[in-house]
Design an enzyme around this catalytic site. Structure first.
Site, PDB file in Angstrom:
ATOM      1  N   GLY A 615       0.789  -1.229   0.000  1.00 49.44           N
ATOM      2  CA  GLY A 615       0.000   0.000   0.000  1.00 49.44           C
ATOM      3  C   GLY A 615       0.818   1.274   0.000  1.00 49.44           C
ATOM      4  O   GLY A 615       2.040   1.264  -0.088  1.00 49.44           O
ATOM      5  N   ASP A 728      10.978  -8.978   2.364  1.00 47.29           N
ATOM      6  CA  ASP A 728      11.139  -7.854   1.442  1.00 47.29           C
ATOM      7  C   ASP A 728      12.119  -6.828   1.998  1.00 47.29           C
ATOM      8  O   ASP A 728      11.841  -5.635   2.051  1.00 47.29           O
ATOM      9  CB  ASP A 728       9.769  -7.217   1.159  1.00 47.29           C
ATOM     10  CG  ASP A 728       9.800  -6.343  -0.097  1.00 47.29           C
ATOM     11  OD1 ASP A 728      10.763  -6.465  -0.880  1.00 47.29           O
ATOM     12  OD2 ASP A 728       8.871  -5.545  -0.288  1.00 47.29           O
TER      13      ASP A 728
END
Ligand SMILES: *[C@@H]1O[C@H](CO)[C@@H](O)[C@H](O)[C@H]1NC(C)=O
Ligand SMILES: *[C@@H]1O[C@H](CO)[C@@H](O)[C@H](O)[C@H]1NC(C)=O
Length: 935
Positions: A615, A728
């Site tokens: 997001g 990540d």
């Protein structure tokens, strides 16, 4: 009548079982032979009585092997296997103290878990690392042997630290020695592990063992072909044998059958080369000779040992017949401590005046392994658990702290660790609080709540470091010991819902601690009205509702931060006045913001400050002035609200000073929002490749950022159970606060690893940082994070982005390939960022370059653990800062552990101020707790 009979039979059965556990099998005195995972007791072809292992280990599961092997032994048809977590799993066997034992552990994988993932894990003997078991073949057993002098009435063998697959074991054998062949001068400090035990001139490929060897040593035949084992054999080597009896002595000399065969060097020499497992190291080595040829009176056999490069070994001359005082008698010269290499060549060469070539019947080589000092509290803890012989938690075995701590114990990371935390909540324990607990002088946290402890609270005055005491919800009686009030570091004391009586000691009321003593009808405070400066803090239990909310959280825990408690449902902030007993209540789970609150804070999502996985991130400021980062998740990030809330619950349990603090969430009108602390200085990426005035040009500063980030990752990998894999990591996920200290962001937004090892799911990650092995195999492990972190280290050195069309020369777009080729050819200058201030120490750059290259190795198994990476970074920092500083600081922190972090923190507190507080403390108490124990 019949039932009495049945009862008697049952009793007999029970006694027999007990006897079986206590005394070794009658047929082989001094033997314990455990068929791990085996269902029943049996006797094998050579007469060894095997028993099931169920009474010797707690935990683990049984499994049958799925791949046949040609061992034809029942103990190699099943295994016991254990979860791949951060615990250890121990077998505990009763032994005679001060007696020497052979311990043999065998591992035959046989694809028992139907995964064909070859396990790799650690084996320890007591607290001492014994070996790393590496399976690379499903049908060949890995066998480890050790000889150790028992130093306690029990001996434990533990499995831990699965790197791949699940730890398992096929068989465990104990053989008691009664002589002194294996006596060594420093047996309390070293034990021996077997590297070679060879029967030369053996009649077949079969090993010689029990019953020929009454101690059941396995004498391997020298005719078995193995890679790099007994090669380079000299020409003229012949095998000879005899059937005549051989006098071998009465102790642990090799059995007659082994001595009845030999090799002789007809051309004057014997020669061998073999790889010695576990070496280089210090060895105990003995050759066994017996003259088994009938030499004529004028024939002689004299020879010398030859070890290339070690002429000293060639001084003594062996004359077997003379040394042994006759034919067919054993002579056993050897060296009790010699330094040997991994690739070991040796031979024997006849002397010039000898008519016959050398002879060799057998030999043994062991390696010395230094016994790890156990934890300082080992005896106290052993005595403690011996009181609860029926309870599962008391059966974990081995040392309480090493190589991993018991599940309900936490230990410091000193070489000889101390127990600092005990959690025995809700274990249904009765009787009085065991006195052993008062002897644990390193104890910081004690949780005994929710049991049925009765009697008085003992005197904890010797536990100076105690900070958190949970004794609530028991049956404790008597008065609160006044000494509790004198504990210098006490922060929280919970004694509610007991049967305590008398007066609350004044010293406790006078202190600024969290103290709950409600629900003890006999206990009272004498308030004489004078002490109006007294600050009393009383917690109020608001149980049920919040408890229900908290239940979901128990599945997932991270090691405690400085928060008062994970299990306590009520957190009270210090109240200013007597009388304001009721303080604010916060729930265990995450704070929920309303959407309007978020909209106000962000001015309707006005200022976009970044986008991350899942997001877009906006800047916001709460009405109380706190600055926040608001992540508005894309709609497809989660399958449903439940999944979102689950993850929010997980996030709210992850606290570390080098992880961006999660403040709460909002879930309303189809919007899923996560709220984090705002990090003033943005991302590391911007500071490596952004505007010139933002660039971090100090190498030391870059190292400090790497250190901070590594600590955050270390917490995710080792401080949480199950382990959290970030998935990540990249320079744009490392954020910098006001003080330019780094925190890792965007963690935990993915399922935690199942069983601590791998989960496969859709590959997530960023090009350039993505572990190629994970990409191909879809098997996610912590090592994928290590790869990404390696790339970040290369960015820190070079300032380049991971993928670039221009920076890495022709035909190379990737920082890893580029850096690897330059580092490999020794040209570090080629990759160092030109914008770095001069004056850095090239050595420290090398240190980071080397560890970065390890991190980006193609195979996960070859990459270091994050703790090793962290160590390398700290070494580099130490080099930059100048000699010795780093180590001494750490040591001081260790010894002052209890003094760190004096801030009072609560869930309701302002988390940004908490963060600053910790910063100012330098290295905090919590950070030390987070160091994994020494292996
Ligand atoms: C063997 O010798 C080395 C070097 O002299 C010494 O450090 C070590 O402690 C010795 N080991 C034993 C078991 O005596
Ligand atoms: C607690 O102990 C009692 C008596 O020792 C026993 O009857 C009961 O089953 C135990 N409860 C649990 C949950 O273990």
């Amino acid at each position: 009548m019949a039932s009495a009979f049945a009862a008697a039979a049952l009793l007999l059965h029970f006694l027999l079982q007990l006897l079986l556990r206590l005394s070794p099998s009658a047929a082989q005195p001094g033997f314990i032979s455990l068929d791990c995972g085996g269902a029943d007791d049996h006797t094998d072809g050579i007469g060894i009585q095997w028993t099931s292992d169920t009474n010797f280990v707690s935990g683990g599961q049984r499994a049958q092997l799925l791949v046949k092997n040609d061992q034809q032994k029942q103990q190699f048809t099943s295994v016991r296997y254990f979860p791949a977590d951060n615990r250890k799993y121990c077998y505990t066997m009763n032994v005679r103290n001060r007696t020497r034992y052979l311990v043999r552990a065998s591992f035959l994988y046989g694809n028992f878990d139907n995964s064909n993932v070859y396990p790799k894990f650690d084996l320890s003997l007591g607290a001492t690392p014994w070996s790393t078991i590496v399976i690379d073949d499903a049908t060949t057993p890995v066998v480890e042997e050790a000889i150790i002098l028992a130093a306690a009435p029990t001996l434990s063998v533990c499995l831990s630290n699965a790197r791949t697959g699940q730890p398992f074991i096929s068989a465990l054998e104990l053989r008691q020695f009664n002589g002194s062949l294996y006596y060594t001068t420093d047996e309390t400090r070293f034990f021996l592990t077997l590297s070679a035990r060879i029967n030369f001139g053996a009649a077949s490929n079969e090993s010689v063992r029990y019953p020929d060897d009454p101690f059941d040593r396995i004498w391997e035949s020298d005719s078995v072909r193995r890679a790099n084992y007994l090669v380079d054999v000299a020409p003229g080597t012949e095998r000879i044998s005899t059937t005549k009896p051989i006098f071998v002595g009465t102790n642990e000399e090799p059995p007659e059958k082994v001595m009845q065969t030999a090799v002789v060097g007809q051309d004057g020499s014997l020669n061998y080369r073999l790889d010695l497992e576990g070496f280089p190291g210090n060895a105990w080595g003995v050759s066994y000779f017996a003259e088994i040829e009938d030499l004529t009176p004028n024939e002689t056999r004299k020879f010398k040992l030859v070890i290339p490069g070690m002429p000293a070994f060639s001084k003594p001359t062996v004359d077997v017949e003379e040394n042994a005082q006759g034919k067919y008698r054993l002579y056993e010269p050897g060296y009790t401590n010699m330094s040997l290499p991994f690739v070991f060549s040796f031979g024997f060469k006849k002397t010039n005046d000898s008519s016959k070539g050398p002879i060799l019947n057998a030999m043994e080589i062991y390696k010395y392994v230094q016994i790890t000092m156990g934890s300082q509290d080992a005896n106290t803890m052993a005595s403690l658990v011996s009181r609860y012989s029926q309870a599962g938690w008391a059966q974990e075995g081995g040392d309480p702290c090493l190589p991993a701590s018991w599940s309900w114990v936490q230990c410091s990371s000193e070489a000889a660790p101390r127990v600092f935390s005990i959690t025995l909540s809700g274990k249904n324990i009765t009787g009085s609080i065991p006195a052993e607990l008062t002897k644990l002088s390193g104890l910081i946290e004690l949780r005994l709540d929710g049991n049925s402890f009765s009697g008085q609270i003992p005197d904890f005055r010797d536990c100076h470091n105690l900070q958190y005491i949970h004794l609530e919800n028991n049956q404790l009686t008597g008065e609160l010991p006044p000494s509790l009030g004198d504990l210098p570091n006490l922060k929280e004391l919970y004694v509610q819902n007991n049967k305590l009586s008398g007066q609350v000691p004044k010293a406790l009321l006078r202190r600024s601690i969290i103290f709950n003593f409600t629900g003890n009808s006999g206990l009272h405070v004498v308030n004489n009205g004078i002490s109006h400066t007294v600050i009393i803090i009383i917690c109020v239990v608001i149980g049920v509702i919040i408890l229900l909310g908290a239940i979901g959280c128990y599945l997932f825990t991270c090691r405690r931060n400085k928060k008062p408690s994970n299990d306590t449902v009520v957190i009270a902030a210090p109240a200013k006045k007597l009388g304001s007993y009721f303080s604010e209540v916060a729930t265990e789970s995450a704070h929920r913001f309303s959407l309007s609150e978020i909209e106000d804070a962000t001015d309707k999502f006005k200022r976009r400050i970044g986008s991350g996985g899942f997001g877009i991130v906006y800047y916001g400021k709460l009405t109380d002035g706190r600055e926040i980062a608001v992540k508005l998740l894309t709609n497809d990030s989660y399958q449903g609200i439940r999944e979102f809330l689950n993850e929010v619950t997980l996030l709210s349990r992850i606290h570390h000073r080098h992880l961006v603090t999660f403040l709460g969430y909002s879930q309303q009108d189809g919007k899923s929002i996560l709220v984090y602390e705002f990090m003033h200085n943005g991302t590391l990426k911007e500071h490596l490749r952004g505007a010139a005035d933002e660039k971090i040009t100090s190498w030391l500063k870059r190292l400090e950022i790497a250190e901070d980030a590594a600590k955050g990752i270390e917490y995710l990998h080792t401080g949480c159970s199950p382990t959290i894999i970030h998935r990540d990591l990249k320079s744009s996920n490392i954020l910098l606060d006001k003080n330019m200290r780094a925190k890792v962001a965007d963690f935990g937004l993915s399922k935690p690893a199942v069983d601590g090892s791998h989960v496969s799911s859709i590959v997530r990650g960023t090009v350039g940082y993505l572990d190629p092995e994970y990409y191909i195999s879809q098997q996610l492990t912590e090592k994928s994070d290590i790869y990404s972190f390696g790339v970040i280290l290369l960015e820190l050195i070079s300032g380049h982005e991971p993928i670039s069309n221009n920076n890495f020369g022709l035909n190379c777009r990737n920082i890893v390939a580029w850096a690897r080729s330059h580092i490999g050819s020794g040209n570090i200058h080629a990759i160092v960022d030109e914008s770095l201030d001069s004056g850095y120490d090239l050595q420290s750059v090398w240190k980071i370059a080397e560890v970065a290259i390890m991190c980006v190795k193609p195979k996960g198994a070859q990459r270091p653990a994050i703790s090793e990476v962290l160590e390398a970074i700290q070494d580099a920092i130490a080099i930059e800062r100048g000699p010795q500083m780093h180590r001494t600081i750490r040591r001081q922190l260790m010894s002052n552990r209890s003094m760190g972090g004096s801030s009072s923190v609560s869930n309701t507190g302002d988390s940004s101020s908490v963060a600053v507080d910790l910063e100012q403390n330098g290295s905090s108490f919590d950070e030390l707790l987070m160091r994994p124990g020494l292996r």
